[in-house]
Each structure stands twice: as C-alpha cells, then as structure tokens.
Scaffold this motif. Structure first.
Motif, PDB file in Angstrom:
ATOM      1  N   MET A   1      17.871  46.566 104.389  1.00 43.97           N
ATOM      2  CA  MET A   1      17.360  46.183 103.094  1.00 43.97           C
ATOM      3  C   MET A   1      18.262  46.765 102.008  1.00 43.97           C
ATOM      4  N   ILE A   2      18.538  45.927 101.030  1.00 47.48           N
ATOM      5  CA  ILE A   2      19.287  46.354  99.857  1.00 47.48           C
ATOM      6  C   ILE A   2      18.271  46.515  98.728  1.00 47.48           C
ATOM      7  N   GLN A   3      18.350  47.614  98.024  1.00 48.17           N
ATOM      8  CA  GLN A   3      17.449  47.831  96.901  1.00 48.17           C
ATOM      9  C   GLN A   3      18.249  47.824  95.606  1.00 48.17           C
ATOM     10  N   LEU A   4      17.624  47.242  94.581  1.00 49.27           N
ATOM     11  CA  LEU A   4      18.263  47.111  93.281  1.00 49.27           C
ATOM     12  C   LEU A   4      17.241  47.516  92.225  1.00 49.27           C
ATOM     13  N   LEU A   5      17.584  48.493  91.420  1.00 46.77           N
ATOM     14  CA  LEU A   5      16.693  48.993  90.377  1.00 46.77           C
ATOM     15  C   LEU A   5      17.144  48.444  89.025  1.00 46.77           C
ATOM     16  N   VAL A   6      16.244  47.701  88.361  1.00 54.44           N
ATOM     17  CA  VAL A   6      16.545  47.170  87.032  1.00 54.44           C
ATOM     18  C   VAL A   6      15.351  47.411  86.116  1.00 54.44           C
ATOM     19  N   LYS A   7      15.626  47.573  84.840  1.00 56.15           N
ATOM     20  CA  LYS A   7      14.546  47.779  83.872  1.00 56.15           C
ATOM     21  C   LYS A   7      13.947  46.450  83.437  1.00 56.15           C
ATOM     22  N   ASN A   8      14.803  45.493  83.139  1.00 57.40           N
ATOM     23  CA  ASN A   8      14.364  44.186  82.656  1.00 57.40           C
ATOM     24  C   ASN A   8      15.082  43.092  83.436  1.00 57.40           C
ATOM     25  N   GLU A   9      14.507  41.925  83.407  1.00 58.80           N
ATOM     26  CA  GLU A   9      15.139  40.790  84.077  1.00 58.80           C
ATOM     27  C   GLU A   9      16.518  40.507  83.484  1.00 58.80           C
ATOM     28  N   SER A  10      16.683  40.754  82.203  1.00 59.35           N
ATOM     29  CA  SER A  10      17.969  40.480  81.556  1.00 59.35           C
ATOM     30  C   SER A  10      19.100  41.323  82.140  1.00 59.35           C
ATOM     31  N   ASP A  11      18.768  42.453  82.793  1.00 60.24           N
ATOM     32  CA  ASP A  11      19.795  43.281  83.429  1.00 60.24           C
ATOM     33  C   ASP A  11      20.465  42.564  84.603  1.00 60.24           C
ATOM     34  N   LEU A  12      19.821  41.546  85.129  1.00 63.41           N
ATOM     35  CA  LEU A  12      20.350  40.820  86.281  1.00 63.41           C
ATOM     36  C   LEU A  12      21.400  39.784  85.893  1.00 63.41           C
ATOM     37  N   TYR A  13      21.432  39.409  84.617  1.00 60.73           N
ATOM     38  CA  TYR A  13      22.292  38.315  84.175  1.00 60.73           C
ATOM     39  C   TYR A  13      23.386  38.809  83.240  1.00 60.73           C
ATOM     40  N   ASN A  14      24.435  38.029  83.149  1.00 59.59           N
ATOM     41  CA  ASN A  14      25.539  38.343  82.265  1.00 59.59           C
ATOM     42  C   ASN A  14      25.006  38.412  80.829  1.00 59.59           C
ATOM     43  N   PRO A  15      25.252  39.528  80.134  1.00 60.05           N
ATOM     44  CA  PRO A  15      24.681  39.675  78.780  1.00 60.05           C
ATOM     45  C   PRO A  15      25.240  38.674  77.770  1.00 60.05           C
ATOM     46  N   TYR A  16      26.351  38.027  78.078  1.00 64.34           N
ATOM     47  CA  TYR A  16      26.958  37.068  77.156  1.00 64.34           C
ATOM     48  C   TYR A  16      26.489  35.641  77.420  1.00 64.34           C
ATOM     49  N   ASP A  17      25.646  35.463  78.436  1.00 65.76           N
ATOM     50  CA  ASP A  17      25.184  34.140  78.818  1.00 65.76           C
ATOM     51  C   ASP A  17      23.720  33.954  78.417  1.00 65.76           C
ATOM     52  N   PRO A  18      23.466  33.299  77.283  1.00 61.40           N
ATOM     53  CA  PRO A  18      22.081  33.146  76.825  1.00 61.40           C
ATOM     54  C   PRO A  18      21.235  32.268  77.756  1.00 61.40           C
ATOM     55  N   SER A  19      21.875  31.420  78.542  1.00 64.19           N
ATOM     56  CA  SER A  19      21.121  30.538  79.428  1.00 64.19           C
ATOM     57  C   SER A  19      20.690  31.232  80.726  1.00 64.19           C
ATOM     58  N   ARG A  20      21.202  32.428  80.943  1.00 66.05           N
ATOM     59  CA  ARG A  20      20.893  33.202  82.160  1.00 66.05           C
ATOM     60  C   ARG A  20      21.208  32.416  83.434  1.00 66.05           C
ATOM     61  N   THR A  21      22.397  31.849  83.465  1.00 66.04           N
ATOM     62  CA  THR A  21      22.837  31.121  84.660  1.00 66.04           C
ATOM     63  C   THR A  21      24.006  31.814  85.350  1.00 66.04           C
ATOM     64  N   ARG A  22      24.431  32.940  84.803  1.00 64.42           N
ATOM     65  CA  ARG A  22      25.519  33.728  85.396  1.00 64.42           C
ATOM     66  C   ARG A  22      24.997  35.118  85.729  1.00 64.42           C
ATOM     67  N   ILE A  23      25.308  35.564  86.930  1.00 69.53           N
ATOM     68  CA  ILE A  23      24.854  36.885  87.368  1.00 69.53           C
ATOM     69  C   ILE A  23      25.675  37.972  86.679  1.00 69.53           C
ATOM     70  N   ASN A  24      25.053  39.092  86.428  1.00 67.40           N
ATOM     71  CA  ASN A  24      25.747  40.250  85.875  1.00 67.40           C
ATOM     72  C   ASN A  24      26.800  40.700  86.885  1.00 67.40           C
ATOM     73  N   GLU A  25      28.035  40.867  86.436  1.00 68.96           N
ATOM     74  CA  GLU A  25      29.127  41.221  87.354  1.00 68.96           C
ATOM     75  C   GLU A  25      28.878  42.544  88.072  1.00 68.96           C
ATOM     76  N   GLY A  26      28.269  43.507  87.378  1.00 72.52           N
ATOM     77  CA  GLY A  26      27.951  44.790  88.012  1.00 72.52           C
ATOM     78  C   GLY A  26      26.955  44.631  89.145  1.00 72.52           C
ATOM     79  N   VAL A  27      25.945  43.812  88.928  1.00 72.75           N
ATOM     80  CA  VAL A  27      24.945  43.544  89.966  1.00 72.75           C
ATOM     81  C   VAL A  27      25.600  42.836  91.141  1.00 72.75           C
ATOM     82  N   TYR A  28      26.413  41.837  90.835  1.00 75.32           N
ATOM     83  CA  TYR A  28      27.074  41.070  91.902  1.00 75.32           C
ATOM     84  C   TYR A  28      28.045  41.946  92.688  1.00 75.32           C
ATOM     85  N   HIS A  29      28.779  42.793  91.991  1.00 76.14           N
ATOM     86  CA  HIS A  29      29.697  43.710  92.661  1.00 76.14           C
ATOM     87  C   HIS A  29      28.922  44.663  93.578  1.00 76.14           C
TER      88      HIS A  29
END
Length: 159
Positions: A1-29
């Motif tokens: 199991m992989i665990q991922l700790l985030v405060k908000n859903e927005s932490d999962l997505y690229n902060p420059y993408d208002p449509s939230r269709t791109r994953i945050n590079e840090g999360v993906y890495h």
C-alpha cells in the motif's frame, strides 16, 4: 500500500491548472518512486490510500492519474519509435559501409578500407546497442509504470 497525505484536494493537482486535469508533479514523482525495480520486487503496490482532512473526489483523481500515466507511456512509445528508426538507418548504413569495404578491397588502399569497415562496424554496433539497451530500458520503465494506472484508490479521513 502506498499512502499519500494531503491537506486539500487541490494539493493533488497542478496549482497552475484551474481545470484540475493535471496531476501535481510532486505527487506524481512520489508515486513513480514506488515504480523502481527495487520497490517493485519488495512488494506489490496495489492500493493508494489518500489520507486527508477534507473530502476528495476520488474518481477525478483516479482519472487524472490514469491520464498522467498514459501520457508517460505514450512518450515512451514515441522514444521507442524514434530509436527504431535510428536503429534501422544505423544498421543499413553499417551494412552498406561493410559491403563497400569488401567490394573495394581489391582496388583501394588498406587504410581507406579499414576506415570504411570501421564505420560500418560502428553503425551495426550502434543499431544493436539501441535495441538491446535503450529500447529494452524504456520497455522496462513502461512495464513498471503501468500498475499505477490500475491502482485501487482509498480515501481515509485524518484524525
């Protein structure tokens, strides 16, 4: 199991993408770090547990993650295709130089023939190296990355 700790859903997505269709590079890495051969041999990572204080749209994140993996796999396929074209040309030129060296052996200076044969041998060696090393490594990366797109997703509230 992989665990991922985030405060908000927005932490999962690229902060420059208002449509939230791109994953945050840090999360993906972070997720791709579990795709190394060493990690894959330790245990199967079939579940991603997102620990958060706020609700998350798991289906949206699963879709965004799947799209990110598919983009990487498509890029790997493009690299393999480029390498295959290069391999074919290197092989053809290598064979042509070797054949030219053999045909001119009776008429030319030995040093010139050695250079032509050397160029042909180098071309053939490069073609073989591309297929046995570069393409092999890219195919292994694709194989290691594929399980991320099929990972089960759980959302757990922190606290």
């Amino acid at each position: 199991m992989i665990q991922l700790l985030v405060k908000n859903e927005s932490d999962l997505y690229n902060p420059y993408d208002p449509s939230r269709t791109r994953i945050n590079e840090g999360v993906y890495h972070y997720l791709k770090s579990y795709c190394s051969p060493l990690e894959a041999s330790k245990h199967a990572h079939d579940t991603l547990q997102i620990i958060t204080e706020n609700p998350i749209d798991a289906d949206r994140f699963r879709s965004v993650l799947h799209d990110a993996v598919e983009r990487d796999i498509a890029e790997f396929d493009r690299q393999i295709a480029r390498n295959n074209r290069r391999m074919i040309w290197e092989g053809i030129l290598g064979v042509l130089f070797c054949a030219l060296g053999i045909m001119l052996a009776a008429y030319m200076d030995e040093l010139f023939l050695t250079i032509i044969s050397l160029l042909g041998t180098m071309g053939i060696k490069d073609a073989v190296t591309i297929e046995t090393t570069f393409n092999h490594d890219i195919k292994n990366l694709k194989k290691l990355l594929k399980p991320i797109s099929d990972i089960r997703l759980e959302v757990k509230e922190a606290g």
